[in-house]
Design a protein around this motif. Structure first.
Motif, PDB file in Angstrom:
ATOM      1  N   GLU A 148       0.848  -1.006  -0.129  1.00  0.00           N
ATOM      2  CA  GLU A 148      -0.029  -0.023  -0.002  1.00  0.00           C
ATOM      3  C   GLU A 148       0.908   1.122  -0.014  1.00  0.00           C
ATOM      4  N   MET A 149       1.849   1.093   0.939  1.00  0.00           N
ATOM      5  CA  MET A 149       2.793   2.447   0.877  1.00  0.00           C
ATOM      6  C   MET A 149       3.492   2.669  -0.594  1.00  0.00           C
ATOM      7  N   TYR A 270      11.915  -4.133   0.098  1.00  0.00           N
ATOM      8  CA  TYR A 270      10.571  -4.509  -0.307  1.00  0.00           C
ATOM      9  C   TYR A 270       9.871  -3.340  -0.809  1.00  0.00           C
ATOM     10  N   VAL A 271       9.734  -2.337  -0.166  1.00  0.00           N
ATOM     11  CA  VAL A 271       8.904  -1.111  -0.545  1.00  0.00           C
ATOM     12  C   VAL A 271       9.616  -0.534  -1.726  1.00  0.00           C
ATOM     13  N   ALA A 272      11.008  -0.400  -1.783  1.00  0.00           N
ATOM     14  CA  ALA A 272      11.431  -0.051  -3.032  1.00  0.00           C
ATOM     15  C   ALA A 272      11.145  -0.531  -4.130  1.00  0.00           C
ATOM     16  N   ALA A 273      11.266  -1.989  -4.212  1.00  0.00           N
ATOM     17  CA  ALA A 273      11.101  -2.810  -5.328  1.00  0.00           C
ATOM     18  C   ALA A 273       9.736  -2.752  -5.612  1.00  0.00           C
ATOM     19  N   ALA A 274       8.870  -2.618  -4.741  1.00  0.00           N
ATOM     20  CA  ALA A 274       7.338  -2.312  -5.049  1.00  0.00           C
ATOM     21  C   ALA A 274       6.770  -1.292  -5.578  1.00  0.00           C
ATOM     22  N   PRO A 278       5.212  -2.356  -9.687  1.00  0.00           N
ATOM     23  CA  PRO A 278       3.983  -2.460  -9.073  1.00  0.00           C
ATOM     24  C   PRO A 278       3.304  -3.932  -9.052  1.00  0.00           C
ATOM     25  N   ALA A 279       2.386  -4.347  -7.889  1.00  0.00           N
ATOM     26  CA  ALA A 279       2.046  -5.543  -7.971  1.00  0.00           C
ATOM     27  C   ALA A 279       1.229  -5.887  -9.133  1.00  0.00           C
TER      28      ALA A 279
END
Length: 330
Positions: A148-149, A270-274, A278-279
């Motif tokens: 979500e972030m 993880y957040v950087a990769a996301a 995007p999912a």
């Protein structure tokens, strides 16, 4: 026996004595606080087997391990004469076993950045009491929270799910981003060391420019490809945006080592990769059995990062087409 060998043997005796004191203090405090070795392992961030070896006096722990234990021992270690020679607080993306020379070189760069853009040396930090350290414990985020972030971050930038994010165009208030090549006026030999000999050991570093402020400098390794560096740069940005604890870099017996919160390192990466991948893009890739390399090229990342996203989203089996069935009952 040569003079050099004699000096080496003398140093070994000192090191053995220091390790013996460390071992005794570790066992005393562990038992007095009622920890098992496995419980202490999760508290200190050192493996059970390593702690067991240290308490048995079996082998010499590396500096990263010593630093973690000294931090936990706190005043007990200082009263026994075991302390850090110097302390610095930064964030940096690097191999776990980064060599001491590269760490020392990065600290020199950090000092330069803080001197040029801030007012104090990066080494001018205050030791926290044990109580303050407990209050500042690492906080691990859930997968849903991190997804979500990343999604909200992209929305704030006005990006659609299918648009590529160029991490090097990001501007974060109070954060100055530059490549090591752009760090002028530092020793050319130091720059060469970090961009040649130590080039594979580190990716990026964040330096707090002022104590208790939100002013930072991020320097990234310009000897590595921008595809590889994009996630490292975003990881440093997320460390800052998530308010993560700084990595402690210190020197024990003339060798540099570091400690870091593995949960926070994981979350920032993880957040950087996301944020980059995007999912929805990854799910579509898996559904269509697409080409990892094509997605990597489109979004300016590496195939390895795309595969990381597939695995972290729990879609690896589907991507590989590994069917599952139940055998008929006999």
């Amino acid at each position: 026996m040569s003079l050099a060998q004699s000096l080496k043997n003398s140093l070994d005796i000192v090191m053995d004595k220091q390790t013996m004191i460390l071992s005794e203090l570790l066992k005393q405090k562990r038992e007095s606080q009622g920890y098992s070795l496995r419980q202490l392992s999760s508290v200190v961030g050192v493996s059970f087997s390593t702690l067991a070896r240290i308490e048995r006096g079996d082998g010499e722990p590396d500096n990263n391990t010593k630093i973690r234990i000294l931090e936990w021992l706190g005043d007990d270690a200082r009263r026994a004469g075991l302390k850090f020679d110097s302390v610095a607080l930064v964030h940096f993306r690097a191999r776990k076993q980064i060599d001491s020379e590269t760490v020392q070189g990065l600290l020199r760069v950090a000092d330069y950045l803080k001197g040029k853009y801030g007012s104090n040396s990066v080494h001018a930090v205050n030791e926290q009491s044990g109580h303050e350290q407990d209050l500042d414990a690492a906080i691990s985020l859930s997968k849903d929270e991190m997804e979500e972030m990343a999604e909200l971050f992209r929305q704030e930038l006005g990006l659609s799910e299918n648009e590529r994010l160029d991490a090097f165009r990001l501007q974060i208030e109070g954060v100055k981003v530059l490549s090591l090549e752009e760090v002028t006026d530092i020793d050319s030999q130091l720059k060469s060391q970090l961009l040649n000999f130590g080039r594979q050991s580190w990716s990026a570093m964040s330096v707090p420019l002022e104590e208790n402020t939100d002013r930072w400098a991020i320097v990234w390794n310009s000897s590595q490809s921008t595809r590889r560096q994009s996630v490292s740069l975003l990881e440093e940005i997320w460390h800052i945006l998530l308010g993560h604890k700084l990595t402690r870099i210190t020197k024990v017996a003339d060798v540099y080592g570091r400690t870091f919160a593995e949960a926070e390192e994981h979350d920032a990466y993880y957040v950087a990769a996301a944020t980059l991948l995007p999912a929805g893009v990854i799910k579509k890739l898996v559904e269509q059995r697409g080409d990892v390399s094509e997605i990597a090229a489109k979004y300016g990342t590496t195939p390895e990062l795309v595969e990381y996203r597939i695995k972290r989203l729990g879609l690896w089996r589907q991507y590989k087409g590994m069917k599952i069935i139940l055998k008929p009952e006999k």
